[in-house]
Write a protein that holds these residues in place. Structure first.
Motif, PDB file in Angstrom:
ATOM      1  N   LYS A 108       1.937   4.867 -16.579  1.00 43.22           N
ATOM      2  CA  LYS A 108       0.715   5.571 -17.000  1.00 43.22           C
ATOM      3  C   LYS A 108       0.106   6.324 -15.837  1.00 43.22           C
ATOM      4  CE  LYS A 108      -1.993   1.440 -16.224  1.00 43.22           C
ATOM      5  NZ  LYS A 108      -2.924   0.484 -16.704  1.00 43.22           N
TER       6      LYS A 108
ATOM      7  N   MET B 235       0.823  -1.217   0.000  1.00 44.54           N
ATOM      8  CA  MET B 235       0.000   0.000   0.000  1.00 44.54           C
ATOM      9  C   MET B 235       0.856   1.266   0.000  1.00 44.54           C
ATOM     10  SD  MET B 235      -3.167  -0.425  -0.339  1.00 44.54           S
ATOM     11  CE  MET B 235      -4.031  -1.948  -0.378  1.00 44.54           C
TER      12      MET B 235
ATOM     13  N   LYS C 211       0.761   6.860  -6.875  1.00 48.63           N
ATOM     14  CA  LYS C 211      -0.297   7.840  -7.191  1.00 48.63           C
ATOM     15  C   LYS C 211       0.307   9.238  -7.318  1.00 48.63           C
ATOM     16  CE  LYS C 211      -4.428   5.860  -7.092  1.00 48.63           C
ATOM     17  NZ  LYS C 211      -5.577   6.159  -7.936  1.00 48.63           N
TER      18      LYS C 211
ATOM     19  N   ILE D 250       1.735   1.900  -3.518  1.00 47.34           N
ATOM     20  CA  ILE D 250       0.604   2.368  -4.318  1.00 47.34           C
ATOM     21  C   ILE D 250       0.343   3.854  -4.059  1.00 47.34           C
ATOM     22  CG2 ILE D 250      -1.891   2.079  -4.664  1.00 47.34           C
ATOM     23  CD1 ILE D 250      -1.257  -0.987  -3.959  1.00 47.34           C
ATOM     24  N   GLY D 251       0.446   4.257  -2.799  1.00 45.58           N
ATOM     25  CA  GLY D 251       0.279   5.672  -2.450  1.00 45.58           C
ATOM     26  C   GLY D 251       1.325   6.544  -3.136  1.00 45.58           C
TER      27      GLY D 251
END
Lengths: 58, 130
Positions: A58, A1, A8, A4-5
């Motif tokens: 992306k 996680m 972003k 993922i943060g």
């Protein structure tokens, strides 16, 4: 996680290196990268710590 | 990337169940799936702002989760929303029974949903219950 943060917040083309001592990460992180379509550039273990280098695509 | 609908119903107040539900919701959401979580029965009280209720454990895993530095289930549910656009709906009946208003719930919780809507929403895709 955590990864993922950070992904972003990162820009496309940025490379991030994750360090983990959690055995599950060795399976889960490449699986997630593959599923979401980013690129795993490198993975190696050093002194019991897993390093994964990921490029945001992306 | 194939997007799948994943519906997660959470009714337990047990640490292990809540943790697994949060893991399914967060991993499902950050992997690009369309995740809806429905909170009812004994699970909703944890999401009331300022709630001091602690999850009870079912067995040894629950105790180990508490002892080791595992991210809390509430943190994982929040990340499911923030990183994966999951939606977390409080059950409208449970909201009524607890006498809650929308401002009483954590900011990442959506507007209450009725069971009929959740079931209709969950009719396609995977359904999980914890």
């Amino acid at each position: 996680m955590e990864l993922i943060g950070q992904m972003k917040l990162a820009e496309v083309g940025d490379e991030l290196e994750v360090l983990s001592t959690d055995k599950g990460s060795a399976d889960d992180i490449p699986e997630w990268i593959n599923k979401v379509g980013h690129e795993l550039l490198d993975s190696f273990e050093e002194d019991g710590v897993l390093h994964l280098v990921v490029k945001k695509t992306k | 990337m194939a997007t799948e609908k994943i519906s997660v119903m959470v009714t337990s107040n047990k640490r292990e169940q809540l943790q697994m539900a949060a893991m399914v919701a967060s991993v499902g959401a950050v992997s690009g799936n369309d995740v809806s979580v429905f909170l009812s029965m004994n699970s909703l009280n944890f999401f009331v702002k300022g709630s001091s209720e602690q999850a009870t454990t079912e067995g040894h895993m629950g105790k180990l989760i508490e002892e080791k530095n595992v991210p809390d289930f509430k943190e994982l549910f929040q990340q499911a929303v923030e990183y994966g656009d999951a939606k977390i709906f409080p059950c409208s009946m449970a909201v009524d029974i607890l006498g809650l208003g929308q401002d009483d719930l954590e900011a990442y919780i959506s507007e209450p949903m009725g069971l009929t809507s959740f079931l209709s929403d969950a009719s396609e895709g995977q359904v999980w219950h914890f």
